[in-house]
Design an enzyme around this catalytic site. Sequence first.
Site, PDB file in Angstrom:
ATOM      1  N   TRP A 102     -26.618 -27.438  13.555  1.00 13.77           N
ATOM      2  CA  TRP A 102     -25.956 -27.622  12.260  1.00 13.77           C
ATOM      3  C   TRP A 102     -24.972 -28.778  12.278  1.00 13.77           C
ATOM      4  O   TRP A 102     -24.870 -29.535  11.309  1.00 13.77           O
ATOM      5  CB  TRP A 102     -25.289 -26.318  11.791  1.00 13.77           C
ATOM      6  CG  TRP A 102     -26.336 -25.353  11.327  1.00 13.77           C
ATOM      7  CD1 TRP A 102     -26.718 -24.188  11.957  1.00 13.77           C
ATOM      8  CD2 TRP A 102     -27.205 -25.484  10.198  1.00 13.77           C
ATOM      9  NE1 TRP A 102     -27.750 -23.599  11.266  1.00 13.77           N
ATOM     10  CE2 TRP A 102     -28.060 -24.353  10.193  1.00 13.77           C
ATOM     11  CE3 TRP A 102     -27.331 -26.429   9.181  1.00 13.77           C
ATOM     12  CZ2 TRP A 102     -29.044 -24.162   9.202  1.00 13.77           C
ATOM     13  CZ3 TRP A 102     -28.311 -26.244   8.192  1.00 13.77           C
ATOM     14  CH2 TRP A 102     -29.147 -25.121   8.220  1.00 13.77           C
ATOM     15  N   ASP A 175     -16.846 -26.409  10.103  1.00 15.97           N
ATOM     16  CA  ASP A 175     -17.915 -25.669   9.430  1.00 15.97           C
ATOM     17  C   ASP A 175     -17.945 -24.259  10.028  1.00 15.97           C
ATOM     18  O   ASP A 175     -18.516 -24.040  11.099  1.00 15.97           O
ATOM     19  CB  ASP A 175     -19.251 -26.390   9.660  1.00 15.97           C
ATOM     20  CG  ASP A 175     -20.443 -25.578   9.142  1.00 15.97           C
ATOM     21  OD1 ASP A 175     -20.225 -24.503   8.560  1.00 15.97           O
ATOM     22  OD2 ASP A 175     -21.590 -26.041   9.321  1.00 15.97           O
ATOM     23  N   LYS A 199     -23.377 -15.170   5.300  1.00 16.24           N
ATOM     24  CA  LYS A 199     -23.335 -14.456   6.588  1.00 16.24           C
ATOM     25  C   LYS A 199     -22.206 -13.420   6.547  1.00 16.24           C
ATOM     26  O   LYS A 199     -22.468 -12.237   6.478  1.00 16.24           O
ATOM     27  CB  LYS A 199     -23.158 -15.443   7.742  1.00 16.24           C
ATOM     28  CG  LYS A 199     -24.380 -16.359   7.876  1.00 16.24           C
ATOM     29  CD  LYS A 199     -23.978 -17.757   8.132  1.00 16.24           C
ATOM     30  CE  LYS A 199     -25.037 -18.807   7.980  1.00 16.24           C
ATOM     31  NZ  LYS A 199     -26.390 -18.562   8.330  1.00 16.24           N
TER      32      LYS A 199
END
Length: 363
Positions: A102, A175, A199
């Site tokens: 990511w 992030d 999430k």
Amino acid sequence: MSATYNFCAGPAMLPQPVMQKAQEELLDWNGQGVSVMEVSHRSKEFIALTQQAEADIRELMNIPSNYHVLFMHGGGRGQFAAVVNNLLGEQGKALYLVDGSWSSSAVDEAKKLAGDEMIDTLNIIEKTHGVSHVVLPELSELEQEYRYLHYCPNETVDGIEIFEEINSPWPIVADMSSNIMSREIDVSRYGLIYAGAQKNIGPSGLSIVIVRDDLLEYPQLPQPSIMDYRLAVKHDSMFNTPPTFAWYLAAEVFKWLKVQGGVAEVAKTNARKAEMLYDFIDSCDFYENRVAKDNRSRMNVTFYLKDESLNEQFLAQAKAAGLVALKGHRSVGGMRASLYNAMPLTGVEALVSFMKDFANGNA
Ligand code: PMP
């Protein structure tokens, strides 16, 4: 129906009491005779909901008053772009630490928007005998001036988490899509924190941005108004119609988290869950994990069957036992059990017990 434990990395399982409450009030929210999906985002009832949600996340994360909390569109990737457009300006440079999939995608997006020469990168993963570990650089030795330092403290695909605090001479942009509110952090160490919601927060599409007020003064690049932090602040995250249902569910998750005793309490359970699974993997010759102990993610436990020809059988039998979505990300293969806040300890116990039986049956 016996319990199904959903180990999906995202969209991930949400706390059952939250889902039950949403179901009960789906057609009649707040005694209004209509669903929360059908009311104006500018109605006083919905605005009260958003105010409560903000107060709750501020309390849960202990967010200082010089930070804004924004509820935006576009998930995690939306923020890959928004960060660049809002913080970099025409002449700014940024440094990106790369510790997995990511953070690497965040670099691609940043380079696309700002140009390759404005984005410096540092790979912080070293592999020794197939085991990955994080090596943090001494940032104060770098001569360059950066507008911000970007990193991803929990790499969802790779199962790598950085627990150490990063010392950076520049504002840190993190992030936290897959580990926000999973353990306590000191928000004041960050310039900006963002997270896609799907999430630990709620349904996909929504993203949370926590930004220190001085970063809002940074020169911006031209950008769509809906991604503009200043406009989001000015309009209380309602420059355009927000994802209202996702916001409502996020608000319910925050209430649920408070009932659990807050982030400090769920963090203890998260540590126990992860430890239980990693300890079992380490104790058993049948499975392996390929991340150094200090960097093993508490949220996304990646593991491999030593005999990978058994993968499909493992997944099919796990599913039959009510343990779903254990397949690893297609880019890395193997298995992945995501253990976000909503996953109860009993889910991990059931997984370990299944893995034990599967290993014994196939040894
Ligand atoms: N960052 C991280 C750490 C992620 O795990 C994800 C999604 N799994 C993203 C960014 C991208 O989020 P989205 O799909 O909401 O754009």
